[in-house]
Scaffold this motif. Structure first.
Motif, PDB file in Angstrom:
ATOM      1  N   HIS A 159       0.832  -1.204   0.000  1.00  0.00           N
ATOM      2  CA  HIS A 159       0.000   0.000   0.000  1.00  0.00           C
ATOM      3  C   HIS A 159       0.865   1.252   0.000  1.00  0.00           C
ATOM      4  CE1 HIS A 159      -2.890   2.994   1.262  1.00  0.00           C
ATOM      5  NE2 HIS A 159      -2.352   3.098   2.451  1.00  0.00           N
ATOM      6  N   LYS A 160       1.830   1.306   0.916  1.00  0.00           N
ATOM      7  CA  LYS A 160       2.723   2.459   0.984  1.00  0.00           C
ATOM      8  C   LYS A 160       3.526   2.601  -0.304  1.00  0.00           C
ATOM      9  CE  LYS A 160       2.344   4.497   5.063  1.00  0.00           C
ATOM     10  NZ  LYS A 160       1.989   5.926   5.136  1.00  0.00           N
ATOM     11  N   SER A 161       3.967   1.493  -0.845  1.00  0.00           N
ATOM     12  CA  SER A 161       4.757   1.525  -2.075  1.00  0.00           C
ATOM     13  C   SER A 161       3.940   2.098  -3.227  1.00  0.00           C
ATOM     14  CB  SER A 161       5.247   0.115  -2.412  1.00  0.00           C
ATOM     15  OG  SER A 161       5.981   0.111  -3.609  1.00  0.00           O
ATOM     16  N   ALA A 162       2.701   1.649  -3.335  1.00  0.00           N
ATOM     17  CA  ALA A 162       1.845   2.130  -4.424  1.00  0.00           C
ATOM     18  C   ALA A 162       1.619   3.634  -4.321  1.00  0.00           C
ATOM     19  CB  ALA A 162       0.510   1.380  -4.396  1.00  0.00           C
ATOM     20  N   LEU A 163       1.342   4.118  -3.107  1.00  0.00           N
ATOM     21  CA  LEU A 163       1.129   5.550  -2.908  1.00  0.00           C
ATOM     22  C   LEU A 163       2.379   6.342  -3.274  1.00  0.00           C
ATOM     23  CD1 LEU A 163      -0.741   5.668   0.519  1.00  0.00           C
ATOM     24  CD2 LEU A 163      -1.703   6.115  -1.742  1.00  0.00           C
ATOM     25  N   TRP A 164       3.513   5.848  -2.832  1.00  0.00           N
ATOM     26  CA  TRP A 164       4.775   6.561  -3.008  1.00  0.00           C
ATOM     27  C   TRP A 164       5.173   6.613  -4.481  1.00  0.00           C
ATOM     28  CZ3 TRP A 164       8.040  10.026  -2.120  1.00  0.00           C
ATOM     29  CH2 TRP A 164       9.418   9.902  -2.329  1.00  0.00           C
ATOM     30  N   PHE A 165       5.045   5.483  -5.179  1.00  0.00           N
ATOM     31  CA  PHE A 165       5.402   5.491  -6.598  1.00  0.00           C
ATOM     32  C   PHE A 165       4.396   6.299  -7.413  1.00  0.00           C
ATOM     33  CE2 PHE A 165       8.162   1.723  -5.770  1.00  0.00           C
ATOM     34  CZ  PHE A 165       9.312   2.234  -6.318  1.00  0.00           C
ATOM     35  N   ASP A 166       3.172   6.296  -6.971  1.00  0.00           N
ATOM     36  CA  ASP A 166       2.178   7.120  -7.650  1.00  0.00           C
ATOM     37  C   ASP A 166       2.517   8.597  -7.518  1.00  0.00           C
ATOM     38  OD1 ASP A 166      -0.478   6.997  -9.034  1.00  0.00           O
ATOM     39  OD2 ASP A 166      -0.997   8.350  -7.374  1.00  0.00           O
ATOM     40  N   MET A 167       2.911   8.982  -6.330  1.00  0.00           N
ATOM     41  CA  MET A 167       3.315  10.369  -6.101  1.00  0.00           C
ATOM     42  C   MET A 167       4.568  10.699  -6.901  1.00  0.00           C
ATOM     43  SD  MET A 167       4.016  12.113  -2.423  1.00  0.00           S
ATOM     44  CE  MET A 167       5.491  13.079  -2.138  1.00  0.00           C
ATOM     45  N   LEU A 168       5.523   9.783  -6.939  1.00  0.00           N
ATOM     46  CA  LEU A 168       6.745  10.010  -7.703  1.00  0.00           C
ATOM     47  C   LEU A 168       6.447  10.184  -9.188  1.00  0.00           C
ATOM     48  CD1 LEU A 168       9.599   7.709  -6.342  1.00  0.00           C
ATOM     49  CD2 LEU A 168       9.325  10.180  -6.147  1.00  0.00           C
ATOM     50  N   ALA A 169       5.576   9.337  -9.712  1.00  0.00           N
ATOM     51  CA  ALA A 169       5.255   9.420 -11.137  1.00  0.00           C
ATOM     52  C   ALA A 169       4.614  10.758 -11.462  1.00  0.00           C
ATOM     53  CB  ALA A 169       4.330   8.264 -11.521  1.00  0.00           C
ATOM     54  N   THR A 170       3.678  11.165 -10.628  1.00  0.00           N
ATOM     55  CA  THR A 170       3.025  12.453 -10.847  1.00  0.00           C
ATOM     56  C   THR A 170       4.029  13.600 -10.788  1.00  0.00           C
ATOM     57  OG1 THR A 170       1.023  11.576  -9.831  1.00  0.00           O
ATOM     58  CG2 THR A 170       1.188  13.967 -10.025  1.00  0.00           C
ATOM     59  N   ALA A 171       4.850  13.598  -9.772  1.00  0.00           N
ATOM     60  CA  ALA A 171       5.801  14.700  -9.582  1.00  0.00           C
ATOM     61  C   ALA A 171       6.781  14.792 -10.741  1.00  0.00           C
ATOM     62  CB  ALA A 171       6.556  14.518  -8.260  1.00  0.00           C
ATOM     63  N   THR A 172       7.312  13.657 -11.179  1.00  0.00           N
ATOM     64  CA  THR A 172       8.303  13.701 -12.254  1.00  0.00           C
ATOM     65  C   THR A 172       7.669  14.074 -13.581  1.00  0.00           C
ATOM     66  OG1 THR A 172       8.051  11.304 -12.498  1.00  0.00           O
ATOM     67  CG2 THR A 172       9.884  12.086 -11.167  1.00  0.00           C
ATOM     68  N   GLU A 173       6.431  13.629 -13.796  1.00  0.00           N
ATOM     69  CA  GLU A 173       5.779  13.978 -15.056  1.00  0.00           C
ATOM     70  C   GLU A 173       5.481  15.473 -15.113  1.00  0.00           C
ATOM     71  OE1 GLU A 173       2.410  11.422 -15.388  1.00  0.00           O
ATOM     72  OE2 GLU A 173       3.694   9.644 -15.551  1.00  0.00           O
ATOM     73  N   GLN A 174       5.033  16.027 -13.995  1.00  0.00           N
ATOM     74  CA  GLN A 174       4.714  17.450 -13.966  1.00  0.00           C
ATOM     75  C   GLN A 174       5.957  18.324 -14.084  1.00  0.00           C
ATOM     76  OE1 GLN A 174       2.470  18.054 -10.398  1.00  0.00           O
ATOM     77  NE2 GLN A 174       0.500  17.589 -11.367  1.00  0.00           N
ATOM     78  N   ALA A 175       7.131  17.748 -13.881  1.00  0.00           N
ATOM     79  CA  ALA A 175       8.360  18.538 -13.897  1.00  0.00           C
ATOM     80  C   ALA A 175       8.826  18.855 -15.306  1.00  0.00           C
ATOM     81  CB  ALA A 175       9.465  17.806 -13.140  1.00  0.00           C
ATOM     82  N   GLY A 176       8.145  18.337 -16.312  1.00  0.00           N
ATOM     83  CA  GLY A 176       8.548  18.622 -17.683  1.00  0.00           C
ATOM     84  C   GLY A 176       9.448  17.549 -18.258  1.00  0.00           C
ATOM     85  N   PRO A 177       9.960  17.797 -19.453  1.00  0.00           N
ATOM     86  CA  PRO A 177      10.700  16.759 -20.164  1.00  0.00           C
ATOM     87  C   PRO A 177      12.185  16.674 -19.805  1.00  0.00           C
ATOM     88  CG  PRO A 177      10.402  18.656 -21.582  1.00  0.00           C
ATOM     89  CD  PRO A 177       9.810  19.022 -20.252  1.00  0.00           C
ATOM     90  N   ALA A 178      12.761  17.733 -19.229  1.00  0.00           N
ATOM     91  CA  ALA A 178      14.202  17.725 -18.979  1.00  0.00           C
ATOM     92  C   ALA A 178      14.561  16.711 -17.897  1.00  0.00           C
ATOM     93  CB  ALA A 178      14.667  19.118 -18.568  1.00  0.00           C
TER      94      ALA A 178
END
Lengths: 208, 208
Positions: free
Chosen positions: B75-94
């Motif tokens: 459960h914690k892993s899913a939440l954390w990777f979900d947050m990571l994916a969102t954060a990195t995607e929103q950061a742009g392409p660089a």
DNA sequence: CGAGATATATACAGACCTGTATGTATCTTG
DNA sequence: CAAGATACATACAGGTCTGTATATATCTCG
């Protein structure tokens, strides 16, 4: 950094069990069991059995399991800071070399088959803020405070403008390499964090 | 990175307890108790009491406490990777921005009053190699494997010669900043590890 | 409505935990 | 040698732990 009497702890590692007085025998046994497993999963009864000591003798020397746990952590702290002091002193006078010696010492300790990560990070995991074991928590807090002071004392001669940040970076690399070594036993570039510390320090020096 | 069904975990955080089915109610309660305290110090009876569920219902959904612990970690892993994916995607392409977004996400999570460090480092501390809980240990190993793969996938576009080392350095900074935040609540420069990652990545890019 | 699944309440078994009580042996030291 | 400290062995009290057993209630859905 509070001065600490290490006489109780220093030669615990080398001597065999039955050559030690009861208190030392208990501490040595508990230290190995607590570190190899965890504090909560090792009961007093097992420590008593494996150290070959009577239960009453145990409670004469350690008023409670929490006190034994705190003593174990102080033991680990004394050994670790002793090793750090030796390693940094042998690295010579240059501040950069002295900081990098920390990572050499870490890499050396990772080689031991008994390595199980940082006892204090693991202690934090078992005894969180809500745990009702003030002596253990104070010991943990003291360790992290002392480690920060120690790193700061190594960085201080560089007279950096942003010294606080550099200290935090070095601390992160130290703790991070410990976690890496524990979590991915062997599958990790051993010199990576040492190199990182070097790059960061050199960059910080250049910026003044 | 194995695909994971996050449907069970995602909206656990937002909904109130009595709006959830028994299984979700147990998992939400256990997740909060395990993370705030530790797994070994929270008994089944307490989870049952606080989730308002019968004991038999618990054991119908979770065959053992170890299985619940593993589910909590997933459960914690899913939440954390979900947050990571969102954060990195929103950061742009660089690529650089994407890696640094990890540290912004970390710093944000440190602000939460419920922050208690990394659940997986803490899991390693409680369930060492000798623990007889293969499902928990496999879940922990999977997390660290997946995190490494994730960081590698962010670094990979930079086509670095020593990519493996850089990945290990970033991982160390991630774990290290988590430990720092847990051990010295607030007394730490929040941007230090982010800056360190930036310096290391730029230096690595320059070297090719 | 009625049957099967699902959840509830409660009691209990067996093991483990920390810490204490009681009595005996051994060891040190004046 | 004698006396006090130290260590030993064992049993036990009271609590907590995981997991099971038994019996009752509620909910879903054909």
């Amino acid at each position: 950094m509070k001065t600490l009497d290490v006489s109780e702890y220093l030669d615990l590692e080398s001597r065999s069990l039955d050559a030690l007085a009861p208190r030392q025998r208990i501490l040595k046994t508990a230290s190995e069991l607590f570190y190899r497993n965890s504090i909560h999963t090792v009961g007093i009864d097992r420590i008593i059995a494996e150290s070959g000591v009577a239960k009453m003798t145990f409670y004469k020397h350690f008023p409670s399991k929490a006190n034994l746990a705190a003593t174990y952590l102080r033991h680990k702290s004394a050994l670790w800071f002793d090793m750090l002091a030796t390693a940094t002193e042998q690295a010579g006078p240059a501040p950069l070399d002295r900081v990098l010696a920390i990572f050499d010492a870490l890499n050396a300790s990772f080689q031991a088959p008994t390595f199980r990560g940082c006892p204090f990070v693991r202690g934090l995991a078992e005894f969180g803020p809500d745990a009702e074991t003030p002596e253990v928590q104070a010991t943990l807090a003291a360790y992290f405070h002392d480690l920060r002071k120690f790193v700061a004392s190594l960085v201080q001669p560089l007279k950096l403008k942003n010294q606080e940040s550099v200290v935090v970076q070095i601390l992160a690399l130290i703790q991070g390499s410990l976690v890496n070594a524990q979590a991915m036993r062997g599958g990790v570039e051993p010199l990576a964090t040492r190199d990182a510390a070097k790059v960061l320090l050199e960059a910080a020096v250049q910026r003044g």
